[in-house]
Design a protein around this motif. Sequence first.
Motif, PDB file in Angstrom:
ATOM      1  N   ASP A  46       0.836  -1.207   0.000  1.00 17.07           N
ATOM      2  CA  ASP A  46       0.000   0.000   0.000  1.00 17.07           C
ATOM      3  C   ASP A  46       0.869   1.255   0.000  1.00 17.07           C
ATOM      4  O   ASP A  46       0.657   2.175  -0.803  1.00 17.07           O
ATOM      5  CB  ASP A  46      -0.896   0.063   1.249  1.00 17.07           C
ATOM      6  CG  ASP A  46      -1.947  -1.020   1.310  1.00 17.07           C
ATOM      7  OD1 ASP A  46      -2.206  -1.676   0.282  1.00 17.07           O
ATOM      8  OD2 ASP A  46      -2.520  -1.214   2.395  1.00 17.07           O
ATOM      9  N   THR A  49       2.798   1.907  -3.363  1.00 21.49           N
ATOM     10  CA  THR A  49       1.983   2.339  -4.500  1.00 21.49           C
ATOM     11  C   THR A  49       1.514   3.776  -4.345  1.00 21.49           C
ATOM     12  O   THR A  49       1.307   4.464  -5.339  1.00 21.49           O
ATOM     13  CB  THR A  49       0.724   1.464  -4.684  1.00 21.49           C
ATOM     14  OG1 THR A  49      -0.119   1.614  -3.552  1.00 21.49           O
ATOM     15  CG2 THR A  49       1.070   0.022  -4.933  1.00 21.49           C
ATOM     16  N   VAL A  56      -5.499  -0.863  -3.481  1.00 27.55           N
ATOM     17  CA  VAL A  56      -4.428  -1.863  -3.531  1.00 27.55           C
ATOM     18  C   VAL A  56      -4.989  -3.246  -3.211  1.00 27.55           C
ATOM     19  O   VAL A  56      -4.619  -4.231  -3.854  1.00 27.55           O
ATOM     20  CB  VAL A  56      -3.273  -1.496  -2.576  1.00 27.55           C
ATOM     21  CG1 VAL A  56      -2.221  -2.600  -2.532  1.00 27.55           C
ATOM     22  CG2 VAL A  56      -2.633  -0.181  -3.011  1.00 27.55           C
TER      23      VAL A  56
END
Length: 98
Positions: A46, A49, A56
């Motif tokens: 998480d 990204t 996610v």
Amino acid sequence: MDIDAIHKALANPVRRQILLWLKEPQAYFAQQEHGLELGVCAGLIDERTGLSQSTVSAHLASLQKAGLISARRVGQWIFYKRNEDVIQAFLHQLHHGL
């Protein structure tokens, strides 16, 4: 092996990026407290990204449904690893099936 599910999962650049990170977890998730042999904690994916946890989670679910990754729960955490057998079978099918 569900070829269509794999193609659908790989159609998204974020999912391909996650697979790349999971290919070399020591290069991207060295800060993980638990050993990387368990896989990579969802929370670290998480963070990397920069997307919301729910987004996610949906990407990870798609990769898992396609068989490209596996999940393992340890206590309150979920760890993800690439499923190299499925990835290699898919690449073999792609190379020899077209």
